[in-house]
Design an enzyme around this catalytic site. Structure first.
Site, PDB file in Angstrom:
ATOM      1  N   ARG A 192     -18.984 -14.415  31.500  1.00 49.67           N
ATOM      2  CA  ARG A 192     -18.972 -15.169  33.122  1.00 49.67           C
ATOM      3  C   ARG A 192     -19.372 -13.841  33.475  1.00 49.67           C
ATOM      4  O   ARG A 192     -19.208 -12.849  33.309  1.00 49.67           O
ATOM      5  CB  ARG A 192     -17.726 -15.274  33.240  1.00 49.67           C
ATOM      6  CG  ARG A 192     -17.311 -16.589  32.260  1.00 49.67           C
ATOM      7  CD  ARG A 192     -15.619 -17.228  32.453  1.00 49.67           C
ATOM      8  NE  ARG A 192     -15.678 -18.045  32.025  1.00 49.67           N
ATOM      9  CZ  ARG A 192     -14.634 -18.699  32.342  1.00 49.67           C
ATOM     10  NH1 ARG A 192     -13.198 -18.267  33.316  1.00 49.67           N
ATOM     11  NH2 ARG A 192     -14.019 -19.437  31.124  1.00 49.67           N
ATOM     12  N   ARG A 233     -10.188  -9.787  35.409  1.00 46.18           N
ATOM     13  CA  ARG A 233     -11.373 -10.430  35.747  1.00 46.18           C
ATOM     14  C   ARG A 233     -12.766  -9.250  34.538  1.00 46.18           C
ATOM     15  O   ARG A 233     -13.529  -9.068  36.146  1.00 46.18           O
ATOM     16  CB  ARG A 233     -12.153 -10.597  37.509  1.00 46.18           C
ATOM     17  CG  ARG A 233     -12.321 -11.803  37.300  1.00 46.18           C
ATOM     18  CD  ARG A 233     -12.783 -12.142  39.177  1.00 46.18           C
ATOM     19  NE  ARG A 233     -11.808 -12.554  39.715  1.00 46.18           N
ATOM     20  CZ  ARG A 233     -10.780 -14.437  39.313  1.00 46.18           C
ATOM     21  NH1 ARG A 233     -12.143 -14.738  39.233  1.00 46.18           N
ATOM     22  NH2 ARG A 233      -9.740 -14.276  40.318  1.00 46.18           N
ATOM     23  N   SER A 289      -5.431 -22.776  32.271  1.00 46.12           N
ATOM     24  CA  SER A 289      -5.663 -24.460  32.664  1.00 46.12           C
ATOM     25  C   SER A 289      -5.257 -25.714  31.858  1.00 46.12           C
ATOM     26  O   SER A 289      -5.951 -25.577  30.937  1.00 46.12           O
ATOM     27  CB  SER A 289      -7.130 -24.572  33.579  1.00 46.12           C
ATOM     28  OG  SER A 289      -7.868 -24.309  33.165  1.00 46.12           O
ATOM     29  N   ARG A 297      -6.000 -11.860  30.221  1.00 44.79           N
ATOM     30  CA  ARG A 297      -4.491 -12.264  31.336  1.00 44.79           C
ATOM     31  C   ARG A 297      -3.168 -12.325  29.855  1.00 44.79           C
ATOM     32  O   ARG A 297      -2.038 -12.305  30.715  1.00 44.79           O
ATOM     33  CB  ARG A 297      -4.587 -14.110  31.691  1.00 44.79           C
ATOM     34  CG  ARG A 297      -6.531 -14.050  32.286  1.00 44.79           C
ATOM     35  CD  ARG A 297      -6.250 -13.052  33.654  1.00 44.79           C
ATOM     36  NE  ARG A 297      -7.579 -13.328  34.865  1.00 44.79           N
ATOM     37  CZ  ARG A 297      -7.630 -14.519  35.390  1.00 44.79           C
ATOM     38  NH1 ARG A 297      -7.305 -15.448  35.734  1.00 44.79           N
ATOM     39  NH2 ARG A 297      -9.406 -14.098  36.029  1.00 44.79           N
ATOM     40  N   GLU A 344      -3.098 -16.739  37.185  1.00 42.13           N
ATOM     41  CA  GLU A 344      -3.750 -17.684  36.713  1.00 42.13           C
ATOM     42  C   GLU A 344      -3.632 -17.665  35.384  1.00 42.13           C
ATOM     43  O   GLU A 344      -4.493 -17.055  34.672  1.00 42.13           O
ATOM     44  CB  GLU A 344      -4.920 -18.371  36.923  1.00 42.13           C
ATOM     45  CG  GLU A 344      -5.235 -19.559  36.402  1.00 42.13           C
ATOM     46  CD  GLU A 344      -6.599 -20.698  36.617  1.00 42.13           C
ATOM     47  OE1 GLU A 344      -7.370 -20.710  35.837  1.00 42.13           O
ATOM     48  OE2 GLU A 344      -7.199 -19.842  36.900  1.00 42.13           O
TER      49      GLU A 344
END
Length: 393
Positions: free
Chosen positions: A202, A217, A292, A354, A289
């Protein structure tokens, strides 16, 4: 042309046939261009939203569940970067020289922890009926678009390979969905549950601030993703199943987390409804986070053309005419029901960086060591505590 024709009439019809053939070719080209234009216009329209989704910004997301509580520390808490560097687990400086910012090397027990998280996750999901696979890192841009992601634009999160139509996949959801593109699945094969391990890439365009420190990140990471193809009437219940699996996984690691029913402005184009799981990260001093779970209904399947054929055979007869003398019984005709678009769902089982942050920060000890969660110890080669190198026996 099958009847007797004089020569002049035959030549006239042959010429007419050639003209029709040329016209068909021209119309097929025009149709292809129009279909491409329609596809691009359609991609601008997001999915319909579940009626129970909170309307508004991320601030109005509602709490679905909370597990555990924040650990009370009796010593100054360090973030994962301080903990990891002291234990010789990371090298951000070398990665910055070799690859650039937001890259990293995992070393020693951090590498073992990555492998342990992946193998532990797989060991939990296979008994639940998931098919394991690994996926290509590179996918065609058309597949990326059909999955609801935008590979182009100023703030795109997608890396594109210059001079090709290839992109680096940001999640296994994309190549797994592409694997079933233009498929006609038998209803008996549904629901189809897949768990895929992949590298994710990403650009993190626009990301800045303390939230980008360390592993939080990054441009590349490993992830285990759940992906489901199902009948439309099953997708809501399977969405609940996926989020329950995530909650079960993270609770078994002893993490304190909360699950949120995300609001309309945080759904993204493909999601009909999305749950986020946020774990407490004491070093960062906030929830972050870690996962999801999204129900994309038929948003992706229509673009990818993933369909299934219902198994029920419909019997049809000609309608009877009233006030008529009895007629000979008409033969019953069995017809296959028309194909339907499937629903797709995706959920993160384990995003390694994470998860690593949550484990290192919550399980740190005053002497600088980190306790490995009991569930992961069988996958760590006998290591139950990561100790400072100078204090190891």
């Amino acid at each position: 042309m099958k009847t007797k024709l004089d020569a002049s009439r035959r030549e006239e019809l042959i010429e007419k046939g050639k003209q029709l053939k040329d016209q068909v070719s021209e119309l097929e080209i025009e149709l292809s261009l129009l279909q491409e234009k329609l596809q691009l216009e359609g991609q601008r329209i997001p999915n319909m939203t579940h009626p129970d989704v909170p309307v508004g910004s991320e601030d109005v997301a509602t709490l679905r569940k909370e597990v555990g509580s924040q650990r009370k520390f009796t010593f100054p808490v360090k973030d994962h970067v301080e903990v990891g560097l002291a234990l010789d687990l990371f090298d951000f400086e070398a990665a910055a020289e070799v690859s650039g910012t937001k890259f990293y090397y995992l070393k020693n027990e951090a590498f073992l922890l990555e492998m342990a998280l992946i193998n532990w996750t797989m060991s939990k999901l296979l008994p639940k009926g998931f098919i394991p696979m690994s996926t290509p890192d590179l996918v065609r841009s058309t597949v990326v678009e059909k999955c609801g992601f935008q590979p182009r634009g100023q703030n795109t999160q997608v890396y594109s390979v210059e001079g090709t139509d290839l992109c680096l996949a940001g999640t296994a959801e994309i190549p797994v969905g592409g694997m079933y593109m233009d498929s006609m699945l038998p209803e008996s094969a549904l629901p189809l549950k897949i768990v895929a391990y992949s590298h994710c890439f990403r650009t993190e365009a626009g990301a800045a601030g303390a939230a980008t420190r360390g592993l939080y990140r990054v441009h590349q990471f490993s992830k285990v993703e759940m992906f489901v193809i199902c009948r439309p009437e099953e997708s809501d219940s399977l969405h609940e199943e996926l989020i329950s699996i995530e909650e079960e996984l993270y609770a078994s690691l002893g993490l304190h987390f909360k699950t949120l029913d995300m609001s309309t402005e945080d759904l993204g184009a493909p999601a009909h409804r999305k749950y986020d799981v946020e774990a407490w990260m004491p070093g960062l001093g906030r929830y972050g986070e870690i996962s999801s779970a999204s129900n994309c209904t038929d948003y992706q399947s229509r673009r990818l053309n993933i369909r299934y054929r219902p198994a029920v055979v419909v019997a049809t007869t000609a309608p009877s005419v009233p006030l008529q003398p009895p007629a000979k019984a008409k033969k019953v005709k069995n017809t296959l029901p028309p194909p339907r678009f499937a629903h797709t769902l995706n959920a993160t089982a384990c995003a390694v960086p994470r998860m690593m942050i949550a484990i290192l920060e919550n399980n740190q000890q005053e002497d600088g060591s980190v306790i490995i969660p009991e569930a992961l110890r069988p996958f760590m080669g006998g290591i139950d505590v990561i100790r400072p190198k100078s204090s190891q026996p």
